[in-house]
Design a protein around this motif. Sequence first.
Motif, PDB file in Angstrom:
ATOM      1  N   ASP A   1       0.818  -1.217   0.000  1.00 18.58           N
ATOM      2  CA  ASP A   1       0.000   0.000   0.000  1.00 18.58           C
ATOM      3  C   ASP A   1       0.850   1.265   0.000  1.00 18.58           C
TER       4      ASP A   1
ATOM      5  N   THR B   1      -2.000  -2.087  11.468  1.00 14.37           N
ATOM      6  CA  THR B   1      -3.181  -2.575  10.765  1.00 14.37           C
ATOM      7  C   THR B   1      -4.313  -2.859  11.741  1.00 14.37           C
TER       8      THR B   1
ATOM      9  N   LYS C   1      -6.547   1.508   1.154  1.00 11.96           N
ATOM     10  CA  LYS C   1      -6.029   0.568   2.155  1.00 11.96           C
ATOM     11  C   LYS C   1      -6.208  -0.876   1.683  1.00 11.96           C
TER      12      LYS C   1
END
Length: 447
Positions: A95, A244, A376
């Motif tokens: 990402d 995360t 994301k």
Amino acid sequence: MSTETVRVADETAERRREQRGWYFYDWACSVYSTSVLTVFLGPYLTAIAKSAADADGYVHPLGIPVRAGSFFAYTVSLSVIVAVVVMPLVGGVADRTGRKKPLLAAAAYTGSAATAGMFFLDGDRYLLGGLLLIVANAAMSVGTMLYNSYLPQIAPPEERDAVSSRGWAFGYAAGSLVLIANLVLYTAHDSFGLSESAAVRVCLASAGLWWGAFTLIPLRRLRDRESTVERASAASGARQLMETVRDMRRHPLTLAFLLAYLIYNDGIQTVISQASVYGSEELGLGQSTLIVAVLLVQVLAVAGALAMGRLARTHGAKRTILGSLVAWTVTLAAGYFLPAGRPVWFFVLAAGIGLVLGGSQALSRSLFSQLVPPGKEAEYFSAYELSDRGMSWIGPLLFGMTYQLTGSYRSAIVSLVAFFVIGFVLLARVPVRRAVEAAGNTVPEKI
């Protein structure tokens, strides 16, 4: 024709081209799941472990006593734990850099090489088999996570159920094609001048070569996008897993879906990896029977994935998945009562699994893609893959421990029913429309 019309047509054509390339990664890697993990490696590695076992039927990796019949299940569980550590790190890098293709290539060819290396499994090399399985399975999880993260980028919300279902259908079609070749080679191995063991090793290694060869197609057609996530230093990779998790806590409904998926998919993945062991060890079925049964699963899974994709357009993905979990529960409970030495009933069970397998997985993937905040994708799909393959160590561990304690694969297989029942209850409680809105995405008409 206006300039705007031409632009839209060009964008649509490019999107379709990417989608067709994307399908081919399923075509490439699904052969590992079917030929290696589902059919050949479980019984073969179990046989190797038994040949290395002591008089009491135990092997001793790292000095730990393990019943030989549980070694494969424990190794699958360990491979998943390795994937748990690696996937969030890779997802965060993907990402932040926007460069998914090089990472996808690295994962695919690591897994391909480990799978091809299974050709050298013979004698009592159960530790080598366990090591190659850990590497291949972890690489499979990382590659699939990156592959899945492309879905929100190559398909708008209204196309995702159909695109995801076609991807699964491609994978099951490839699995079916290679299994037919495996069946011919295995049943006629004498005609090819091969022993039974050599035929199995050729089937294992050929799956690795297939995986590597067809990965070239998605690598040519998929394209990297510029990252919309702020770049971070390399040192942040070590903190990616916690980052995360913290980010996902801001989207509790997405997290609630993942929890439900973690539970019921753990059951699905365990059935996939342990069914051949159950058939060979508990039901006394031969390798050819197992190949035919898995081939039946592959063929029906193609039809099931496409049919459930159509059902989702009418009834919504959530309701369709819930229906599939009911079917999983009934099918698996019936598996406990299968008579030994009666292939026809094993084929009936395989047919039931095939009809719900592809659709339940494809629709879960497309539904989750609606719950991912824009920008994301790889990071959140790393969490999804933790729930898909990465957290699916509980089922194999439960399966292996139940067998180790009871010596009965029937007790081990029926213990998996709980995953589908609990998963159904948790998924039914998730308000998916609110979850899509909370993620910042447009809510489809049917979901």
